[in-house]
Design a protein around this motif. Sequence first.
Motif, short mmCIF file in Angstrom:
data_model
loop_
_atom_site.label_atom_id
_atom_site.label_comp_id
_atom_site.label_asym_id
_atom_site.label_seq_id
_atom_site.Cartn_x
_atom_site.Cartn_y
_atom_site.Cartn_z
N HIS A 78 0.84 -1.11 0.01
CA HIS A 78 0.09 0.07 0.04
C HIS A 78 0.88 1.33 -0.03
CE1 HIS A 78 -3.41 -2.45 0.80
NE2 HIS A 78 -2.60 -3.29 1.96
N ALA A 79 2.16 1.21 0.27
CA ALA A 79 2.92 2.15 0.18
C ALA A 79 3.14 2.99 -1.07
CB ALA A 79 4.10 1.95 1.08
N ARG A 80 2.87 4.26 -1.48
CA ARG A 80 3.17 4.72 -2.74
C ARG A 80 4.46 5.24 -2.68
NH1 ARG A 80 -2.45 7.36 -2.72
NH2 ARG A 80 -1.01 9.10 -2.15
N GLY A 81 5.38 5.43 -1.53
CA GLY A 81 6.36 6.10 -1.56
C GLY A 81 6.87 6.11 0.01
N THR A 82 8.24 6.25 0.15
CA THR A 82 8.71 6.28 1.46
C THR A 82 9.81 7.11 1.84
OG1 THR A 82 10.47 4.66 0.84
CG2 THR A 82 8.70 3.46 1.69
N CYS A 83 10.11 7.77 2.79
CA CYS A 83 10.96 8.79 3.22
C CYS A 83 12.40 8.17 3.55
CB CYS A 83 10.55 9.48 4.38
SG CYS A 83 10.67 8.83 5.99
N GLY A 84 13.43 8.96 3.62
CA GLY A 84 14.63 8.48 3.67
C GLY A 84 15.00 7.77 5.14
N CYS A 85 14.05 8.19 5.97
CA CYS A 85 14.33 7.33 7.26
C CYS A 85 13.82 5.81 7.28
CB CYS A 85 13.57 8.06 8.45
SG CYS A 85 11.92 8.09 8.53
N GLY A 86 13.00 5.59 6.47
CA GLY A 86 12.24 4.18 6.28
C GLY A 86 11.32 3.90 7.36
N ILE A 87 11.02 4.81 8.30
CA ILE A 87 10.01 4.55 9.16
C ILE A 87 8.78 4.95 8.72
CG2 ILE A 87 9.44 5.08 11.47
CD1 ILE A 87 12.29 5.22 12.29
N SER A 88 8.75 6.06 7.63
CA SER A 88 7.26 6.45 7.21
C SER A 88 6.98 6.21 5.80
CB SER A 88 7.23 8.04 7.63
OG SER A 88 7.92 8.78 7.07
N PHE A 89 5.93 6.38 5.48
CA PHE A 89 5.27 5.94 4.38
C PHE A 89 4.28 6.81 3.71
CE2 PHE A 89 3.07 3.26 6.57
CZ PHE A 89 1.76 2.99 5.96
N GLU A 90 4.09 6.82 2.40
CA GLU A 90 2.96 7.66 1.79
C GLU A 90 1.82 6.61 1.43
OE1 GLU A 90 1.93 10.50 -1.91
OE2 GLU A 90 4.11 9.99 -1.40
N ALA A 91 0.67 6.59 1.66
CA ALA A 91 -0.21 5.91 1.30
C ALA A 91 -1.73 6.47 0.32
CB ALA A 91 -0.77 5.11 2.23
#
Length: 108
Positions: A95-108
């Motif tokens: 479901h993640a359309r993208g993630t941030c560099g930290c690897g802990i958060s994502f865009e859904a």
Amino acid sequence: MEAKPIEITAKAKEEIRRLAPAHGGVPLRIAVTRGGCAGWEYQVAFATAQPGDIEWEEGEIRIAVDRASVDRLAGSVLDYQGGLSGAGFRFRNPHARGTCGCGISFEA
């Protein structure tokens, strides 16, 4: 028993099994909450299961997933990456359309 919303890899199970004794027998609880640089972030901690959580055991490990997070986690795989730098649990989330560099958060 309800279907498990996520798959746990052998490496992740091994790490959970290693860490669990220090946490008094509570399950590894997984949730997704608003936050992080990409909008949603994973919460992974040994904690008491909350009413409504989906719980199961795999061998000696116990897992609890926040029911409100199931839609954002369904079909995900929890893995563990070792090493000297960047070790930790990692999600492969369809479901993640993208993630941030930290690897802990994502865009859904």
